[in-house]
Design a protein around this motif. Structure first.
Motif, PDB file in Angstrom:
ATOM      1  N   ASP A  60      80.159  30.808  36.425  1.00  0.00           N
ATOM      2  CA  ASP A  60      78.831  30.232  36.660  1.00  0.00           C
ATOM      3  C   ASP A  60      77.812  31.332  36.363  1.00  0.00           C
ATOM      4  OD1 ASP A  60      76.395  29.416  37.637  1.00  0.00           O
ATOM      5  OD2 ASP A  60      77.192  28.460  39.443  1.00  0.00           O
ATOM      6  N   ILE A 105      62.941  32.252  40.098  1.00  0.00           N
ATOM      7  CA  ILE A 105      64.388  32.381  40.350  1.00  0.00           C
ATOM      8  C   ILE A 105      65.160  32.579  39.038  1.00  0.00           C
ATOM      9  CG2 ILE A 105      66.314  31.650  41.784  1.00  0.00           C
ATOM     10  CD1 ILE A 105      64.556  29.822  43.314  1.00  0.00           C
ATOM     11  N   SER A 135      70.171  20.572  34.813  1.00  0.00           N
ATOM     12  CA  SER A 135      70.026  21.586  35.858  1.00  0.00           C
ATOM     13  C   SER A 135      71.333  22.344  36.021  1.00  0.00           C
ATOM     14  CB  SER A 135      69.672  20.922  37.192  1.00  0.00           C
ATOM     15  OG  SER A 135      70.788  20.184  37.653  1.00  0.00           O
ATOM     16  N   GLY A 136      71.236  23.480  36.692  1.00  0.00           N
ATOM     17  CA  GLY A 136      72.432  24.269  36.958  1.00  0.00           C
ATOM     18  C   GLY A 136      73.479  23.479  37.724  1.00  0.00           C
ATOM     19  N   ALA A 137      73.024  22.777  38.752  1.00  0.00           N
ATOM     20  CA  ALA A 137      73.967  22.003  39.568  1.00  0.00           C
ATOM     21  C   ALA A 137      74.664  20.930  38.732  1.00  0.00           C
ATOM     22  CB  ALA A 137      73.230  21.363  40.744  1.00  0.00           C
ATOM     23  N   GLU A 157      80.701  33.067  40.299  1.00  0.00           N
ATOM     24  CA  GLU A 157      79.532  33.738  39.708  1.00  0.00           C
ATOM     25  C   GLU A 157      79.948  35.192  39.444  1.00  0.00           C
ATOM     26  OE1 GLU A 157      75.983  32.886  42.546  1.00  0.00           O
ATOM     27  OE2 GLU A 157      77.808  32.201  43.537  1.00  0.00           O
ATOM     28  N   GLU A 186      72.459  33.866  44.943  1.00  0.00           N
ATOM     29  CA  GLU A 186      71.872  33.558  46.260  1.00  0.00           C
ATOM     30  C   GLU A 186      72.618  34.282  47.381  1.00  0.00           C
ATOM     31  OE1 GLU A 186      69.029  31.685  46.178  1.00  0.00           O
ATOM     32  OE2 GLU A 186      69.400  31.726  44.023  1.00  0.00           O
ATOM     33  N   VAL A 194      77.299  22.599  36.621  1.00  0.00           N
ATOM     34  CA  VAL A 194      78.497  22.950  37.402  1.00  0.00           C
ATOM     35  C   VAL A 194      79.324  21.689  37.660  1.00  0.00           C
ATOM     36  CG1 VAL A 194      79.311  23.791  39.639  1.00  0.00           C
ATOM     37  CG2 VAL A 194      77.446  24.990  38.486  1.00  0.00           C
ATOM     38  N   LYS A 236      68.784  27.995  34.003  1.00  0.00           N
ATOM     39  CA  LYS A 236      67.698  28.960  34.249  1.00  0.00           C
ATOM     40  C   LYS A 236      67.122  29.623  32.992  1.00  0.00           C
ATOM     41  CE  LYS A 236      69.071  30.153  39.023  1.00  0.00           C
ATOM     42  NZ  LYS A 236      68.039  29.531  39.830  1.00  0.00           N
ATOM     43  N   TYR A 240      77.013  30.376  45.539  1.00  0.00           N
ATOM     44  CA  TYR A 240      75.999  29.320  45.461  1.00  0.00           C
ATOM     45  C   TYR A 240      76.159  28.615  44.123  1.00  0.00           C
ATOM     46  CZ  TYR A 240      71.666  26.703  45.467  1.00  0.00           C
ATOM     47  OH  TYR A 240      70.747  25.671  45.438  1.00  0.00           O
ATOM     48  N   HIS A 241      76.286  27.290  44.166  1.00  0.00           N
ATOM     49  CA  HIS A 241      76.439  26.544  42.916  1.00  0.00           C
ATOM     50  C   HIS A 241      75.499  25.352  42.819  1.00  0.00           C
ATOM     51  CE1 HIS A 241      79.863  29.009  41.777  1.00  0.00           C
ATOM     52  NE2 HIS A 241      80.398  28.800  42.962  1.00  0.00           N
ATOM     53  N   GLY A 242      74.671  25.098  43.853  1.00  0.00           N
ATOM     54  CA  GLY A 242      73.712  24.010  43.741  1.00  0.00           C
ATOM     55  C   GLY A 242      73.596  23.189  45.000  1.00  0.00           C
ATOM     56  N   VAL A 245      74.649  30.799  35.696  1.00  0.00           N
ATOM     57  CA  VAL A 245      73.322  30.186  35.817  1.00  0.00           C
ATOM     58  C   VAL A 245      72.258  31.248  36.126  1.00  0.00           C
ATOM     59  CG1 VAL A 245      71.933  28.618  37.249  1.00  0.00           C
ATOM     60  CG2 VAL A 245      74.168  27.880  36.385  1.00  0.00           C
ATOM     61  N   GLN A 246      72.580  32.192  37.021  1.00  0.00           N
ATOM     62  CA  GLN A 246      71.588  33.212  37.388  1.00  0.00           C
ATOM     63  C   GLN A 246      71.767  34.507  36.582  1.00  0.00           C
ATOM     64  OE1 GLN A 246      69.550  34.884  41.527  1.00  0.00           O
ATOM     65  NE2 GLN A 246      70.543  32.948  41.490  1.00  0.00           N
TER      66      GLN A 246
END
Ligand code: PMP
Length: 447
Positions: A263, A69, A129-131, A230, A235, A134, A292, A157-159, A265-266
């Motif tokens: 965000d 991911i 972690s990403g969550a 994002e 997601e 956030v 990530k 999607y944030h976690g 994260v991805q």
């Protein structure tokens, strides 16, 4: 590069069916021992991995187009990450940064402050972690603004923690039965061009009008601590906002004293052909959340933001036992060095050209592909019932299954569960990527 798994090279090789007998046995133990609440994208058990190849316990070499991911952008077990982790684990494993600090946490923050967009003074916080990142961004924005409302978007999607479940849009599987959710979270429309009407400029303006109307009339801009978005939704199905939408949101935030949080994260760390996706339109967020791709697979995440925002919290108001663990920080330094020295930003653009043109070719051949979208090494296809925009979940499942059976790991996404997404390691060779894409072609042909 260190490209080999044992004596093998970066190539797809199947020696059994997927799953093979050893994976099948091991997965019985998985079912017995691990929570039924966990999903599984591919039914094999991994023994080793290197760059873009996963080796399972039956000896199959699988092409990884998901990077766990979007994590192993620098490759799995990237050499600089491995070297720095070994050195650090032998030096010391843990002190807790808020008990007794160490240099590589500070160095990671210095790097993040320098590499994220904007020339203003920045500071960073490291978590696991990403969550968690956030959550901390929201905590800090609320503390700084002395306001409570958080604005988030459809398809976001944030976690999976309690606050981030509230921030996340999709009910099943992320939220179903897990309430009650945190209050003061307001969801506004996201311009999802494939399903909206009009050209990009119209869609962008329509979305901005709807978002600002909702904030002004239903929440009150003066009550909003942060707008959290994002820059390309992950997601949700790699939904790319139309040009102009993010800059307009950033401006609205600035005009109203709202903290604008990206965000990433991805999307972060070279994935989209920029170090960070907001750079595409020159947007400078007040806070940027990363995870990530930051540390080549070790658990690390960060919040980087304006110094006055990050410093608004009283000492010991932020922290956690493991946040910015020294081994994860060592890995991050190795990953960042890899991104720079191997110019992975350019590499992501190159991957984007191969991936984008191949996917567009497939879309011409197979009307089940409704749209190809994304940027750089973050691209997706949305599958529909031919001639309509109705979601085609069955086609998505069949394509993914076929790819797996041929030794190619692809991930899915999407609010309507009809998106196949591609997040290859940025170090994947052209040959390997093209081999995987030819399998994808076969998958559509077999539908
Ligand atoms: N934000 C985004 C945009 C993500 O894609 C994810 C993970 N898919 C998260 C937050 C949560 O990160 P983590 O799983 O590390 O908590």
């Amino acid at each position: 590069r260190q490209m080999c798994i044992r004596d093998r090279t970066q190539e797809r090789r199947l020696v059994t069916a997927i799953p093979g007998p050893k994976s099948t046995e091991a997965l019985k133990r998985r079912t017995e021992a691990t929570s039924g609440g966990l999903g599984m994208a591919i039914p094999v058990v991994i023994e080793r991995a290197s760059d873009a190849i996963l080796l399972d316990i039956d000896g199959n070499q699988i092409i990884d187009l998901g990077s766990g991911i979007g994590v192993t952008g620098v490759g799995n077990s990237a050499q600089r990450v491995v070297d720095r982790v070994i050195e650090q684990v032998q030096a010391f494993t843990h002190t807790c940064f808020t008990v007794a600090p160490y240099m590589n946490y500070i160095e990671v923050c210095e790097k993040l402050n320098a590499m994220t967009p904007g020339s203003h003074k920045k500071k960073s916080l490291l978590v696991n972690s990403g969550a968690e990142a956030v959550e901390n961004a929201v905590k800090i924005a609320r503390h700084y603004t002395k306001r409570q409302a958080i604005v988030v978007f459809e398809h976001s999607y944030h976690g999976r923690t309690n606050l981030t479940m509230a921030l996340t849009a999709k009910n099943m599987p992320y939220k179903e039965g897990f309430g009650p959710f945190a209050p003061e979270v307001y969801r506004v429309p996201m311009p999802y061009s494939f399903h909206w009407v009009g050209d990009q400029a119209t869609i962008s303006q329509d979305a901005i009008d709807m978002v600002t109307h909702k904030i002004d009339k239903e929440i009150g801009a003066h009550n909003v601590a942060a707008i959290l978005i994002e820059p390309i939704q992950g997601e949700g199905g790699f939904i790319v906002p139309p040009k102009g939408f993010l800059p307009a949101l950033a401006k609205y935030s600035k005009d109203n004293g709202i903290v604008f949080i990206a965000d990433e994260v991805q999307t972060g760390f070279a994935r989209t052909g920029h170090m960070f996706a907001v750079e595409e339109e020159g947007v400078v967020p007040d806070m940027l959340v990363t995870a990530k791709g930051i540390a080549g697979g070790l658990p690390l995440a960060a919040v980087t933001g304006r110094a006055e925002v990050m410093d608004s919290v009283h000492a010991s108001g932020l922290g956690g036992t493991y946040g910015g663990n020294p081994i994860a920080c060592a890995a991050a330094l190795g990953a960042m060095e890899t991104m720079e020295e191997e110019n992975l930003v350019a590499r992501a653009r190159h991957i984007g050209e191969i991936l984008g043109s191949s996917l567009r070719e497939l879309a011409k051949k197979y009307p089940v592909i409704g749209e190809v979208r994304g940027r750089g090494a973050m691209q997706a296809i949305e599958l529909v019932e031919p001639g309509t925009k109705n979601p085609n979940t069955a086609a998505m499942s069949a394509v993914v299954k076929y790819c797996q059976s041929q030794g190619v790991l692809v991930l899915t996404a999407g609010t309507y569960s009809n998106v196949v997404r591609f997040l290859p390691p940025l170090v994947i060779t052209d040959e390997l990527l093209k081999d995987a894409l030819s399998v994808l072609d076969d998958a559509f042909a077999s539908l």
